[in-house]
Design a protein around this motif. Structure first.
Motif, PDB file in Angstrom:
ATOM      1  N   THR A 169       0.830  -1.205   0.000  1.00  0.00           N
ATOM      2  CA  THR A 169       0.000   0.000   0.000  1.00  0.00           C
ATOM      3  C   THR A 169       0.865   1.257   0.000  1.00  0.00           C
ATOM      4  OG1 THR A 169      -0.134  -0.099   2.426  1.00  0.00           O
ATOM      5  CG2 THR A 169      -1.901  -1.152   1.181  1.00  0.00           C
ATOM      6  N   THR A 170       2.054   1.166   0.604  1.00  0.00           N
ATOM      7  CA  THR A 170       2.986   2.297   0.582  1.00  0.00           C
ATOM      8  C   THR A 170       3.445   2.577  -0.844  1.00  0.00           C
ATOM      9  OG1 THR A 170       3.771   1.696   2.797  1.00  0.00           O
ATOM     10  CG2 THR A 170       5.166   3.170   1.515  1.00  0.00           C
ATOM     11  N   VAL A 171       3.692   1.513  -1.601  1.00  0.00           N
ATOM     12  CA  VAL A 171       4.099   1.669  -3.004  1.00  0.00           C
ATOM     13  C   VAL A 171       2.950   2.280  -3.810  1.00  0.00           C
ATOM     14  CG1 VAL A 171       4.993   0.490  -5.041  1.00  0.00           C
ATOM     15  CG2 VAL A 171       5.653  -0.312  -2.765  1.00  0.00           C
ATOM     16  N   MET A 172       1.724   1.777  -3.585  1.00  0.00           N
ATOM     17  CA  MET A 172       0.558   2.321  -4.294  1.00  0.00           C
ATOM     18  C   MET A 172       0.403   3.812  -4.022  1.00  0.00           C
ATOM     19  SD  MET A 172      -2.205  -0.747  -3.654  1.00  0.00           S
ATOM     20  CE  MET A 172      -3.564   0.258  -4.243  1.00  0.00           C
ATOM     21  N   HIS A 173       0.565   4.197  -2.765  1.00  0.00           N
ATOM     22  CA  HIS A 173       0.455   5.611  -2.399  1.00  0.00           C
ATOM     23  C   HIS A 173       1.537   6.434  -3.094  1.00  0.00           C
ATOM     24  CE1 HIS A 173       0.004   9.245  -0.008  1.00  0.00           C
ATOM     25  NE2 HIS A 173       1.290   9.186   0.289  1.00  0.00           N
ATOM     26  N   ALA A 174       2.755   5.902  -3.143  1.00  0.00           N
ATOM     27  CA  ALA A 174       3.865   6.611  -3.788  1.00  0.00           C
ATOM     28  C   ALA A 174       3.579   6.835  -5.267  1.00  0.00           C
ATOM     29  CB  ALA A 174       5.160   5.830  -3.604  1.00  0.00           C
ATOM     30  N   VAL A 175       3.077   5.800  -5.956  1.00  0.00           N
ATOM     31  CA  VAL A 175       2.779   5.910  -7.386  1.00  0.00           C
ATOM     32  C   VAL A 175       1.709   6.978  -7.628  1.00  0.00           C
ATOM     33  CG1 VAL A 175       1.820   4.699  -9.384  1.00  0.00           C
ATOM     34  CG2 VAL A 175       3.465   3.539  -7.893  1.00  0.00           C
ATOM     35  N   ARG A 176       0.634   6.945  -6.824  1.00  0.00           N
ATOM     36  CA  ARG A 176      -0.438   7.943  -6.981  1.00  0.00           C
ATOM     37  C   ARG A 176       0.082   9.353  -6.695  1.00  0.00           C
ATOM     38  NH1 ARG A 176      -3.837   4.048  -4.323  1.00  0.00           N
ATOM     39  NH2 ARG A 176      -3.496   5.147  -2.344  1.00  0.00           N
ATOM     40  N   LYS A 177       0.903   9.484  -5.648  1.00  0.00           N
ATOM     41  CA  LYS A 177       1.422  10.792  -5.263  1.00  0.00           C
ATOM     42  C   LYS A 177       2.286  11.398  -6.366  1.00  0.00           C
ATOM     43  CE  LYS A 177       2.001  14.146  -2.342  1.00  0.00           C
ATOM     44  NZ  LYS A 177       0.857  15.028  -1.978  1.00  0.00           N
ATOM     45  N   ILE A 178       3.162  10.590  -6.945  1.00  0.00           N
ATOM     46  CA  ILE A 178       4.054  11.099  -7.996  1.00  0.00           C
ATOM     47  C   ILE A 178       3.248  11.464  -9.235  1.00  0.00           C
ATOM     48  CG2 ILE A 178       5.991  10.537  -9.507  1.00  0.00           C
ATOM     49  CD1 ILE A 178       6.660  11.062  -6.507  1.00  0.00           C
ATOM     50  N   GLU A 179       2.240  10.683  -9.566  1.00  0.00           N
ATOM     51  CA  GLU A 179       1.397  11.003 -10.717  1.00  0.00           C
ATOM     52  C   GLU A 179       0.668  12.332 -10.492  1.00  0.00           C
ATOM     53  OE1 GLU A 179      -0.990   7.507 -11.108  1.00  0.00           O
ATOM     54  OE2 GLU A 179       0.418   6.539 -12.501  1.00  0.00           O
ATOM     55  N   GLU A 180       0.186  12.565  -9.258  1.00  0.00           N
ATOM     56  CA  GLU A 180      -0.486  13.830  -8.929  1.00  0.00           C
ATOM     57  C   GLU A 180       0.489  15.003  -9.059  1.00  0.00           C
ATOM     58  OE1 GLU A 180      -2.011  13.453  -5.009  1.00  0.00           O
ATOM     59  OE2 GLU A 180      -3.486  11.896  -5.538  1.00  0.00           O
ATOM     60  N   LEU A 181       1.693  14.846  -8.524  1.00  0.00           N
ATOM     61  CA  LEU A 181       2.680  15.921  -8.567  1.00  0.00           C
ATOM     62  C   LEU A 181       3.120  16.220  -9.996  1.00  0.00           C
ATOM     63  CD1 LEU A 181       4.883  14.963  -5.466  1.00  0.00           C
ATOM     64  CD2 LEU A 181       3.382  16.962  -5.686  1.00  0.00           C
ATOM     65  N   ARG A 182       3.230  15.206 -10.816  1.00  0.00           N
ATOM     66  CA  ARG A 182       3.601  15.418 -12.224  1.00  0.00           C
ATOM     67  C   ARG A 182       2.545  16.249 -12.943  1.00  0.00           C
ATOM     68  NH1 ARG A 182       4.828  10.611 -15.786  1.00  0.00           N
ATOM     69  NH2 ARG A 182       5.746  12.266 -17.060  1.00  0.00           N
ATOM     70  N   GLY A 183       1.275  15.982 -12.612  1.00  0.00           N
ATOM     71  CA  GLY A 183       0.202  16.730 -13.258  1.00  0.00           C
ATOM     72  C   GLY A 183       0.104  18.163 -12.764  1.00  0.00           C
ATOM     73  N   ALA A 184       0.504  18.400 -11.517  1.00  0.00           N
ATOM     74  CA  ALA A 184       0.344  19.725 -10.912  1.00  0.00           C
ATOM     75  C   ALA A 184       1.580  20.611 -11.032  1.00  0.00           C
ATOM     76  CB  ALA A 184      -0.030  19.562  -9.431  1.00  0.00           C
ATOM     77  N   ASP A 185       2.743  20.003 -11.174  1.00  0.00           N
ATOM     78  CA  ASP A 185       3.992  20.771 -11.149  1.00  0.00           C
ATOM     79  C   ASP A 185       4.841  20.435 -12.379  1.00  0.00           C
ATOM     80  OD1 ASP A 185       6.441  21.942 -10.665  1.00  0.00           O
ATOM     81  OD2 ASP A 185       6.566  21.312  -8.571  1.00  0.00           O
ATOM     82  N   PRO A 186       4.869  21.299 -13.394  1.00  0.00           N
ATOM     83  CA  PRO A 186       5.646  21.023 -14.614  1.00  0.00           C
ATOM     84  C   PRO A 186       7.130  20.809 -14.349  1.00  0.00           C
ATOM     85  CG  PRO A 186       4.132  22.852 -14.959  1.00  0.00           C
ATOM     86  CD  PRO A 186       4.120  22.555 -13.483  1.00  0.00           C
ATOM     87  N   ASN A 187       7.687  21.552 -13.396  1.00  0.00           N
ATOM     88  CA  ASN A 187       9.118  21.394 -13.093  1.00  0.00           C
ATOM     89  C   ASN A 187       9.408  20.010 -12.516  1.00  0.00           C
ATOM     90  OD1 ASN A 187       9.794  23.984 -13.925  1.00  0.00           O
ATOM     91  ND2 ASN A 187       9.344  24.871 -11.913  1.00  0.00           N
ATOM     92  N   PHE A 188       8.513  19.552 -11.649  1.00  0.00           N
ATOM     93  CA  PHE A 188       8.684  18.215 -11.075  1.00  0.00           C
ATOM     94  C   PHE A 188       8.533  17.150 -12.164  1.00  0.00           C
ATOM     95  CE2 PHE A 188       7.018  14.376  -9.001  1.00  0.00           C
ATOM     96  CZ  PHE A 188       8.004  14.170  -8.048  1.00  0.00           C
ATOM     97  N   ALA A 189       7.547  17.347 -13.046  1.00  0.00           N
ATOM     98  CA  ALA A 189       7.326  16.396 -14.141  1.00  0.00           C
ATOM     99  C   ALA A 189       8.564  16.313 -15.033  1.00  0.00           C
ATOM    100  CB  ALA A 189       6.121  16.819 -14.965  1.00  0.00           C
ATOM    101  N   GLU A 190       9.184  17.471 -15.289  1.00  0.00           N
ATOM    102  CA  GLU A 190      10.394  17.490 -16.110  1.00  0.00           C
ATOM    103  C   GLU A 190      11.536  16.751 -15.411  1.00  0.00           C
ATOM    104  OE1 GLU A 190      13.472  20.815 -17.969  1.00  0.00           O
ATOM    105  OE2 GLU A 190      11.391  21.383 -17.514  1.00  0.00           O
TER     106      GLU A 190
END
Length: 467
Positions: A435-456
């Motif tokens: 579940t920790t891995v699942m949370h990490a995957v969702r969190k990174i996907e959210e941050l990529r969508g919200a923060d272009p610099n992080f996505a880059e």
């Protein structure tokens, strides 16, 4: 009278096996026969089993995997073998034969060896050595030259080597750590037979320790391990989290160092990066020389294949096939040698010449897997370097953002780039829950969508891993 008939039958079956052995030599060629089939020795019968002995468990498993069909086929057409089933046991042929003779006289010399336990070499607690793993058979290249040089120095010195005690060898799976460990032990046993050497895995060390506790033989256990001249323990990471075993290992280590005895240890990572190992143990593992065996280079893989092919006189392998395998199979030496063995076995059994087309056909699954073989460990190293943290932070429980966010990025990339399940990925990050891995995957996907610099930033890491 019965014992006479039994001995006569043994003589007949021994002659039968000699004929079969000759046929196997002709069928598989000199190199394979010398390495795998010649060591098979007929030692007698037990009930309706004709027993063949080999000295190590590894050898028995290899024969059962690769050659047992050819052996049983030849055995089944021998009239004298009718009514007897072949059984491959692990034992010294001389010892096994002697044991069978004693049993025919109804004298119990010692309990029978089980097929899963080989009589040990030189001691009762060490592990058998693979006869193929010698310095002569080790191909040296830039990725392993330091480890090889250190191993040879320890093996040839005849005494403890200053600055190399302990010698700690580390690297990924299948890169040659165990080969060098066996090579050291073989060299010492051959050239300094008076020196007592024990080689075993950390898992077996723990097993022997638990067994000693259970049967109240702790003193004997300590005496056995602390009376050696050279103690060699493979895969020390296995005792991670096993506090009592680490305690005993710690005291054994100290006792041997105090007596000026040599230690050689191997692990899958450097002492400082071993998770679940007490700090005092990690500190001692790093006292001497720490030698890394790096991922193989193309030149080293090519040299390993050429060395193997030189001993395969029964089959012709084009140079372009060897170069192709060295280029494509990049994960580790074990998989590289396995690929070559598959190609040779196919050519031998089917009777087709080895070409680029047949290689791609036989190894289609392996080649596809190696086209994009990125491991969780590769991802952890790349991400740790990018964010300027330690690889060990990937396995830690630290929750500070400077560590937690890179760890989540690594988990996200592991999910994208590997075929590992969520629980498998979690285990490689210090035993985290899926579940920790699942949370990490969702969190990174959210941050990529919200923060272009992080996505880059994440995309840069992805490109670095793909190149």
């Amino acid at each position: 009278m019965e014992s006479v008939r039994s001995q006569t039958m043994n003589d007949v079956l021994a002659a039968t096996w000699q004929r079969i052995s000759t046929s196997l030599h002709a069928q598989f060629g000199d190199a394979i026969y010398r390495s795998w089939l010649k060591p098979l020795q007929f030692v007698g019968t037990r009930e309706h089993n004709a027993q063949l002995a080999v000295p190590t468990r590894f050898m028995r498993e290899w024969i059962n995997t690769h050659y047992i069909n050819a052996i049983t086929e030849l055995w089944s057409v021998e009239p004298s073998a009718e009514g007897y089933t072949l059984e491959i046991i692990i034992a010294s042929p001389q010892a096994a034969s002697a044991e069978l003779q004693e049993k025919e006289k109804n004298v119990i010399v010692h309990p029978s060896w089980s097929n899963s336990e080989a009589p040990e070499q030189d001691n009762t607690i060490g592990a058998p050595l693979d006869p193929r793993y010698t310095f002569d058979n080790f191909v040296v290249g830039k990725p392993n030259e330091l480890a090889h040089a250190a191993a040879r120095r320890v093996a040839e010195a005849g005494q403890v080597v200053s600055g190399c005690n302990p010698l700690f060898l580390y690297g990924g799976v299948g890169l040659g750590k165990t080969h060098l460990m066996h090579a050291i032990a073989w060299h010492i046993r051959t050239h300094s037979p008076n020196r007592k050497v024990i080689y075993l895995s950390a898992e077996k060390f723990m097993y022997q320790f638990v067994k000693a506790l259970r049967f109240k033989e702790s003193f004997a256990f300590k005496e056995q391990f602390r009376s050696v001249d050279v103690l060699m323990i493979d895969d020390v990471q296995f005792i991670s989290g096993k506090d009592s075993t680490q305690e005993e290992f710690f005291h054994t280590f100290n006792a041997l160092i105090d007596q000026n005895k040599q230690l050689v240890i191997s692990g899958d990572r450097s002492p400082s990066d071993l998770e679940g190992i007490e700090e005092r143990v990690r500190s001692r593992l790093g006292w001497g020389l720490v030698a890394d065996i790096h991922t193989t280079s193309y030149e080293l893989r090519l040299g390993i294949l050429q060395s193997k092919v030189e001993h395969m006189s029964h089959v012709q392998i084009p140079a372009k096939v060897i170069e192709f395998l060295a280029h494509k199979i990049t994960s580790n030496v074990r998989e590289l040698e396995g690929a070559l063995n598959r190609v040779v076995a196919h050519a031998t059994l089917v009777g087709r010449p080895i070409t680029m087309e047949t290689v791609q056909e036989v190894l289609h699954d392996l080649l596809r897997a190696n086209d994009r073989r990125i491991t969780v460990e590769d991802i952890q190293k790349q991400v740790a370097q990018h964010y300027n943290i330690k690889v060990s932070d990937m396995h830690s429980a630290r929750r500070s953002r400077s560590v937690a966010r890179p760890r989540q990025v690594a988990m996200y990339l592991a999910k994208k780039f590997t075929t590992k399940s969520l629980p498998d990925i979690g285990r490689r990050f210090g035993g985290k829950d899926h579940t920790t891995v699942m949370h990490a995957v969702r969190k990174i996907e959210e941050l990529r969508g919200a923060d272009p610099n992080f996505a880059e930033d994440v995309d840069l890491l992805r490109r670095m891993l793909e190149t």
